[in-house]
Design an enzyme around this catalytic site. Structure first.
Site, PDB file in Angstrom:
ATOM      1  N   CYS A  85       0.934  -1.216   0.028  1.00  0.00           N
ATOM      2  CA  CYS A  85       0.200  -0.087   0.034  1.00  0.00           C
ATOM      3  C   CYS A  85       0.884   1.160   0.019  1.00  0.00           C
ATOM      4  O   CYS A  85       1.791   1.403  -0.766  1.00  0.00           O
ATOM      5  CB  CYS A  85      -1.116  -0.163   1.244  1.00  0.00           C
ATOM      6  N   HIS A 194      -3.758  -4.843  -0.940  1.00  0.00           N
ATOM      7  CA  HIS A 194      -3.195  -5.478   0.538  1.00  0.00           C
ATOM      8  C   HIS A 194      -3.283  -7.111   0.302  1.00  0.00           C
ATOM      9  O   HIS A 194      -4.437  -7.775   0.418  1.00  0.00           O
ATOM     10  CB  HIS A 194      -4.125  -4.934   1.509  1.00  0.00           C
ATOM     11  N   GLU A 196      -2.683  -9.223   2.439  1.00  0.00           N
ATOM     12  CA  GLU A 196      -2.963  -9.723   3.859  1.00  0.00           C
ATOM     13  C   GLU A 196      -4.641  -9.862   3.809  1.00  0.00           C
ATOM     14  O   GLU A 196      -5.394 -10.259   4.858  1.00  0.00           O
ATOM     15  CB  GLU A 196      -2.405  -9.060   5.010  1.00  0.00           C
TER      16      GLU A 196
END
Length: 213
Positions: A85, A194, A196
């Protein structure tokens, strides 16, 4: 016999919610330290640089703990780094927010600027267009990833004529305009989205990165 879990340092410099990145990397097979200790950062097999919020504030926070120097030293020594990011954005030349320009790390050409889209932030799932031979996107070339951002790099001006330098691999996505979704450049990789928060596809991307350590 399975190999040892690679050591990964997640840079702790005061950025926002980074515990999801720690948990995702652990699930992907890493031994993770959330740290701002320079020895741990420099000696880990991999370094992850997360980032949320404004480009200028992230650059300031990184500089205050000396992290820009650590990142630069790792890259110069061929030691893997993954930015996520705003941790992706600060690797470019500069960021422009509300008319104010902040210098970035300058690892790659390009300026982070507002996405020319009718709806911002760009929030949610989107497809990406990875280049052929991408290691990060191996096996997940057609998957969707989770984005949350209002700014991005819209232009790529890498000098392809430089001899003896393999040009970086650039992955694109679209929201209002094409923007850079990821870059793979030797030891230095980064994603605007992202991983994750990107479900199974994000986990596979992190696993693909861990394989390079």
């Amino acid at each position: 016999m399975a190999g040892a879990r690679p050591s990964v340092a997640v840079l702790d410099y005061g950025s926002g919610n980074i515990h999801s990145a720690v948990r995702a990397l652990e699930r992907a097979g890493a031994e993770v330290s959330l740290t701002a200790d320079p020895d741990t950062v420099m000696n880990a097999a991999g370094l992850v640089v997360p980032g949320v919020g404004a480009f200028a504030s992230v650059m300031q926070a990184l500089q205050q703990v000396g992290a820009t120097r650590w990142i630069g030293r790792r890259v110069a020594g061929g030691r893997p780094v993954l930015g996520i990011c705003v941790g992706h954005q600060i690797l470019f030349e500069a960021g422009v927010e509300h008319g104010e320009r902040t210098e970035g790390m300058g690892e790659w050409p390009g300026v982070v600027e507002a996405l020319p889209a009718p709806i911002v932030p760009h929030m949610g799932w989107n497809t990406v267009r990875p280049p052929e031979g991408s290691q990060l996107f191996r096996g997940i070339e057609d998957e969707r990833f989770y984005f949350v951002h209002s700014y991005g790099v819209l232009n790529w001006d890498f000098d392809q004529t430089i001899q003896h330098i393999r040009p970086p691999q650039v992955t694109w996505a679209h929201h209002g305009a094409d923007f850079i979704a990821a870059v793979e450049n030797g030891p230095l990789s980064a994603t605007q989205f992202h991983p994750e928060k990107s479900g199974d596809a994000g986990m596979q991307l992190l696993s693909n990165w861990l394989e390079t350590l």
